[in-house]
Motif scaffolding. Sequence first.
Motif, PDB file in Angstrom:
ATOM      1  N   HIS A  91      26.846  35.536   3.118  1.00 29.23           N
ATOM      2  CA  HIS A  91      28.070  35.631   2.396  1.00 29.23           C
ATOM      3  C   HIS A  91      28.742  34.341   2.569  1.00 29.23           C
ATOM      4  O   HIS A  91      29.400  33.782   1.559  1.00 29.23           O
ATOM      5  N   LEU A  94      28.321  33.647  -1.003  1.00 22.79           N
ATOM      6  CA  LEU A  94      29.392  34.083  -1.756  1.00 22.79           C
ATOM      7  C   LEU A  94      31.271  33.864  -2.073  1.00 22.79           C
ATOM      8  O   LEU A  94      31.446  33.600  -2.542  1.00 22.79           O
ATOM      9  N   CYS A  99      28.143  33.240  -7.817  1.00 20.01           N
ATOM     10  CA  CYS A  99      28.546  34.548  -8.517  1.00 20.01           C
ATOM     11  C   CYS A  99      27.725  35.416  -7.440  1.00 20.01           C
ATOM     12  O   CYS A  99      27.106  36.538  -8.439  1.00 20.01           O
ATOM     13  N   GLY A 100      26.433  35.252  -7.120  1.00 13.66           N
ATOM     14  CA  GLY A 100      25.702  35.935  -6.462  1.00 13.66           C
ATOM     15  C   GLY A 100      24.261  35.602  -6.208  1.00 13.66           C
ATOM     16  O   GLY A 100      24.462  33.478  -5.754  1.00 13.66           O
ATOM     17  N   TYR A 101      22.830  35.900  -5.631  1.00 11.87           N
ATOM     18  CA  TYR A 101      22.090  35.980  -5.225  1.00 11.87           C
ATOM     19  C   TYR A 101      20.932  36.066  -5.258  1.00 11.87           C
ATOM     20  O   TYR A 101      20.775  37.139  -5.815  1.00 11.87           O
ATOM     21  N   ALA A 123      28.758  39.683 -12.013  1.00 10.30           N
ATOM     22  CA  ALA A 123      27.463  39.402 -10.577  1.00 10.30           C
ATOM     23  C   ALA A 123      26.135  39.854 -10.229  1.00 10.30           C
ATOM     24  O   ALA A 123      25.772  40.615 -10.589  1.00 10.30           O
ATOM     25  N   LEU A 125      23.262  40.194  -7.498  1.00  9.72           N
ATOM     26  CA  LEU A 125      23.313  40.892  -5.863  1.00  9.72           C
ATOM     27  C   LEU A 125      22.066  41.406  -5.913  1.00  9.72           C
ATOM     28  O   LEU A 125      20.827  42.642  -6.556  1.00  9.72           O
ATOM     29  N   ASP A 202      34.846  40.986  -3.032  1.00  7.06           N
ATOM     30  CA  ASP A 202      33.695  40.846  -4.511  1.00  7.06           C
ATOM     31  C   ASP A 202      33.083  42.119  -4.186  1.00  7.06           C
ATOM     32  O   ASP A 202      33.482  43.408  -3.715  1.00  7.06           O
TER      33      ASP A 202
END
Length: 220
Positions: A91, A94, A99-101, A123, A125, A202
Amino acid sequence: MIRVLVADDQDLVRAGIVATIDAQEGIAVVGEAADGAAALRAVAVCAPDVILMDIRMPRTDGLDATRRILATEPGARVIVLTTFDADDLVHAALDAGACGYLVKDAPIAELTTAIRAAARGDAVLSPAITSRVVERLLAHPPAGFVAAVPPAAESLTDRELEVVRLVADGLSNLEIARVVHLSEATVKTHVGRVLTKLALRDRVQVAVWAHRHGVARPPV
């Protein structure tokens, strides 16, 4: 050609990522960095489209580097690389503007799909840890996290609810488009409307909202 910068302090890990990316059509590594400070310098020199950023690095860590990069290059696309034991930092990543992980042991196809999605402005995820992040945020939400979201889903259309469920599953806009047989641009519009209607920031907040209000599919 999608230009990628890889920032990771572990030489072997970084070398493996670089070799994997360079083997993909339409993607090329244009720079490497062993810490956040080096990543900042590399961004200025290499002008990458996508930055793969490790979180835990010496001197300047990935979170600080992400914030500083996006402060000077707001259009940069940063994907944070994490491990399961770093879920508590997702978190924060972000929030820093990533834009993501992705998890570091993600399949090659997932890594390249994520890079292409980020380059398109989507994005990212990772399905492998989205549920874990959602579970953590539901149990221990940061102050004010989705606190003001109305509990009802009546404002969403059936199509928007379907998109919400797929976002909660960890799918990108392109992957959702393939499932619901719409264009990626149309899916992106639906996601934007969902964020506006629910006053969310998001896709992670969309996933949390979906699980909190019984919209998401139960884990299998």
